[in-house]
Design a protein around this motif. Structure first.
Motif, PDB file in Angstrom:
ATOM      1  N   ALA A   1       0.835  -1.213   0.000  1.00 20.86           N
ATOM      2  CA  ALA A   1       0.000   0.000   0.000  1.00 20.86           C
ATOM      3  C   ALA A   1       0.866   1.258   0.000  1.00 20.86           C
ATOM      4  N   GLN A   2       1.918   1.258   0.796  1.00 22.87           N
ATOM      5  CA  GLN A   2       2.797   2.428   0.838  1.00 22.87           C
ATOM      6  C   GLN A   2       3.524   2.635  -0.489  1.00 22.87           C
ATOM      7  N   ALA A   3       3.883   1.531  -1.143  1.00 24.65           N
ATOM      8  CA  ALA A   3       4.511   1.652  -2.465  1.00 24.65           C
ATOM      9  C   ALA A   3       3.546   2.280  -3.459  1.00 24.65           C
ATOM     10  N   GLU A   4       2.280   1.917  -3.359  1.00 28.27           N
ATOM     11  CA  GLU A   4       1.280   2.535  -4.226  1.00 28.27           C
ATOM     12  C   GLU A   4       1.171   4.032  -3.933  1.00 28.27           C
ATOM     13  N   GLU A   5       1.155   4.379  -2.658  1.00 25.51           N
ATOM     14  CA  GLU A   5       1.044   5.795  -2.275  1.00 25.51           C
ATOM     15  C   GLU A   5       2.216   6.607  -2.817  1.00 25.51           C
TER      16      GLU A   5
ATOM     17  N   GLY B   1      -2.480  10.142 -10.763  1.00 25.11           N
ATOM     18  CA  GLY B   1      -2.994  11.502 -10.630  1.00 25.11           C
ATOM     19  C   GLY B   1      -2.521  12.407 -11.756  1.00 25.11           C
ATOM     20  N   ARG B   2      -1.239  12.272 -12.116  1.00 22.04           N
ATOM     21  CA  ARG B   2      -0.687  13.073 -13.214  1.00 22.04           C
ATOM     22  C   ARG B   2      -1.369  12.717 -14.528  1.00 22.04           C
ATOM     23  N   LEU B   3      -1.541  11.428 -14.796  1.00 25.92           N
ATOM     24  CA  LEU B   3      -2.172  11.013 -16.055  1.00 25.92           C
ATOM     25  C   LEU B   3      -3.635  11.435 -16.136  1.00 25.92           C
ATOM     26  N   MET B   4      -4.301  11.488 -14.994  1.00 26.36           N
ATOM     27  CA  MET B   4      -5.706  11.897 -14.971  1.00 26.36           C
ATOM     28  C   MET B   4      -5.843  13.418 -14.939  1.00 26.36           C
ATOM     29  N   GLY B   5      -4.727  14.108 -14.741  1.00 30.95           N
ATOM     30  CA  GLY B   5      -4.766  15.562 -14.676  1.00 30.95           C
ATOM     31  C   GLY B   5      -5.381  16.073 -13.394  1.00 30.95           C
ATOM     32  N   ALA B   6      -5.392  15.223 -12.371  1.00 25.55           N
ATOM     33  CA  ALA B   6      -6.003  15.592 -11.087  1.00 25.55           C
ATOM     34  C   ALA B   6      -5.344  14.778  -9.978  1.00 25.55           C
ATOM     35  N   PRO B   7      -4.381  15.371  -9.260  1.00 27.34           N
ATOM     36  CA  PRO B   7      -3.708  14.632  -8.190  1.00 27.34           C
ATOM     37  C   PRO B   7      -4.675  14.054  -7.151  1.00 27.34           C
ATOM     38  N   GLU B   8      -5.814  14.722  -6.966  1.00 31.55           N
ATOM     39  CA  GLU B   8      -6.778  14.251  -5.967  1.00 31.55           C
ATOM     40  C   GLU B   8      -7.600  13.058  -6.462  1.00 31.55           C
ATOM     41  N   ALA B   9      -7.393  12.629  -7.692  1.00 29.40           N
ATOM     42  CA  ALA B   9      -8.153  11.514  -8.258  1.00 29.40           C
ATOM     43  C   ALA B   9      -7.931  10.213  -7.490  1.00 29.40           C
ATOM     44  N   THR B  10      -6.836  10.119  -6.759  1.00 27.08           N
ATOM     45  CA  THR B  10      -6.543   8.888  -6.013  1.00 27.08           C
ATOM     46  C   THR B  10      -6.878   9.000  -4.526  1.00 27.08           C
ATOM     47  N   ALA B  11      -7.504  10.090  -4.137  1.00 29.98           N
ATOM     48  CA  ALA B  11      -7.773  10.330  -2.708  1.00 29.98           C
ATOM     49  C   ALA B  11      -8.626   9.232  -2.080  1.00 29.98           C
ATOM     50  N   THR B  12      -9.610   8.729  -2.803  1.00 27.75           N
ATOM     51  CA  THR B  12     -10.454   7.686  -2.204  1.00 27.75           C
ATOM     52  C   THR B  12      -9.677   6.384  -2.039  1.00 27.75           C
TER      53      THR B  12
ATOM     54  N   LYS C   1     -10.841  -2.125  -7.906  1.00 28.17           N
ATOM     55  CA  LYS C   1     -10.847  -0.751  -8.415  1.00 28.17           C
ATOM     56  C   LYS C   1      -9.545  -0.437  -9.137  1.00 28.17           C
ATOM     57  N   GLU C   2      -8.426  -0.845  -8.558  1.00 26.37           N
ATOM     58  CA  GLU C   2      -7.146  -0.581  -9.220  1.00 26.37           C
ATOM     59  C   GLU C   2      -7.077  -1.288 -10.570  1.00 26.37           C
ATOM     60  N   GLU C   3      -7.476  -2.554 -10.587  1.00 29.43           N
ATOM     61  CA  GLU C   3      -7.340  -3.333 -11.809  1.00 29.43           C
ATOM     62  C   GLU C   3      -8.342  -2.932 -12.887  1.00 29.43           C
ATOM     63  N   GLU C   4      -9.497  -2.437 -12.484  1.00 30.17           N
ATOM     64  CA  GLU C   4     -10.520  -2.078 -13.467  1.00 30.17           C
ATOM     65  C   GLU C   4     -10.439  -0.617 -13.909  1.00 30.17           C
ATOM     66  N   VAL C   5      -9.855   0.249 -13.090  1.00 32.17           N
ATOM     67  CA  VAL C   5      -9.826   1.677 -13.423  1.00 32.17           C
ATOM     68  C   VAL C   5      -8.395   2.159 -13.677  1.00 32.17           C
ATOM     69  N   TYR C   6      -7.507   2.000 -12.715  1.00 31.27           N
ATOM     70  CA  TYR C   6      -6.167   2.580 -12.838  1.00 31.27           C
ATOM     71  C   TYR C   6      -5.269   1.830 -13.814  1.00 31.27           C
ATOM     72  N   LEU C   7      -5.252   0.508 -13.736  1.00 29.35           N
ATOM     73  CA  LEU C   7      -4.305  -0.228 -14.573  1.00 29.35           C
ATOM     74  C   LEU C   7      -4.607  -0.095 -16.068  1.00 29.35           C
ATOM     75  N   PRO C   8      -5.882  -0.130 -16.496  1.00 27.46           N
ATOM     76  CA  PRO C   8      -6.129   0.122 -17.927  1.00 27.46           C
ATOM     77  C   PRO C   8      -5.666   1.519 -18.359  1.00 27.46           C
ATOM     78  N   LEU C   9      -5.822   2.500 -17.489  1.00 31.19           N
ATOM     79  CA  LEU C   9      -5.348   3.852 -17.784  1.00 31.19           C
ATOM     80  C   LEU C   9      -3.834   3.845 -17.991  1.00 31.19           C
ATOM     81  N   LEU C  10      -3.127   3.184 -17.097  1.00 32.31           N
ATOM     82  CA  LEU C  10      -1.675   3.109 -17.210  1.00 32.31           C
ATOM     83  C   LEU C  10      -1.259   2.340 -18.456  1.00 32.31           C
TER      84      LEU C  10
END
Length: 168
Positions: A56-60, A68-79, A131-140
Motif C-alpha cells: 500500500a505504501q509503495a502505491e502511495e 494523478g498526473r495522467l488523470m490531470g487531477a492529483p486528488e483523483a486517487t484520494a479515495t 478498483k485498481e485493476e478495473e480503473v487505474y491499470l487500464p489507464l496506465l
C-alpha cells in the motif's frame, strides 16, 4: 501483447490468496480451537504488516502520483488513499485484538470484534484491488510508455523494500 501493468497484476494475484484467507479465518472464529486460531491470527497479522501495508505504501509513493498526473487531477486517487488508511486502522485493531487471544476462551464480544475486523479487511482489500485493476491499470496500460512503466515498477519496488526495512 502483454500489458504494461502485468507486474502489478501479478503482485495482486500473489496477494489474493492471503486476502481470501482473511475471510476463512473470520469464518473460523468461534469454532476453531483457540491455539489454532492464535496461529491463524498471528500469520494474518504478519501478512498484513509485512506484505500488504508495504504494498500500500509503495502505491502511495509511486503509483498514485503517476495516476494523478495522467488523470490531470492529483486528488483523483484520494479515495484509494483513504482505503489504505482504513486498512492500516483495521490492521492495528486486529493487532490489539490479538492480545485477547491470551485468555483461555473468547467471549461473544471478542468473537464479534475479530470477525468484524477480518471480514472488513477482506471486503475492503478485495474491492480496492478490483478498483485498481478495473480503473487505474487500464489507464496506465494505454498512457504509459514502456520506460515509464519500468520506472514506475522499479520505484514501487524500492518503496516497498524501504517500508519492509522500516518495520523490522
Amino acid at each position: 501483447m502483454s500489458q504494461l501493468t502485468q507486474p502489478l497484476r501479478d503482485e495482486h494475484k500473489e496477494l489474493l490468496p492471503h486476502i481470501e484467507r482473511l475471510r476463512a479465518v473470520a469464518d473460523a472464529v468461534g469454532s476453531t480451537p483457540l491455539p489454532s486460531l492464535r496461529q491463524e491470527i498471528d500469520e494474518t497479522s504478519a501478512f498484513l504488516s509485512h506484505q500488504l501495508l508495504p504494498h500500500a505504501q509503495a502505491e502511495e509513493r509511486a503509483l498514485y502520483p503517476v495516476v494523478g498526473r495522467l488523470m490531470g487531477a492529483p486528488e483523483a486517487t484520494a479515495t484509494m488513499s483513504r482505503d489504505h488508511v482504513e486498512i492500516g486502522r483495521l490492521t492495528e485493531e486486529l493487532g490489539a485484538l490479538r492480545s485477547s487471544l491470551k485468555n483461555d476462551h473468547l467471549d461473544t464480544s471478542e468473537v464479534q470484534a475479530l470477525r468484524r475486523v477480518l471480514y472488513g479487511l477482506s471486503a475492503l482489500v478485495t474491492a480496492h484491488f478490483a478498483k485498481e485493476e478495473e480503473v487505474y491499470l487500464p489507464l496506465l496500460d494505454t498512457r504509459l510508455s514502456r520506460e515509464e512503466a519500468r520506472d514506475l515498477f522499479e520505484a514501487m519496488e524500492r518503496a516497498a523494500q524501504e517500508e519492509k526495512r522500516a518495520i523490522r
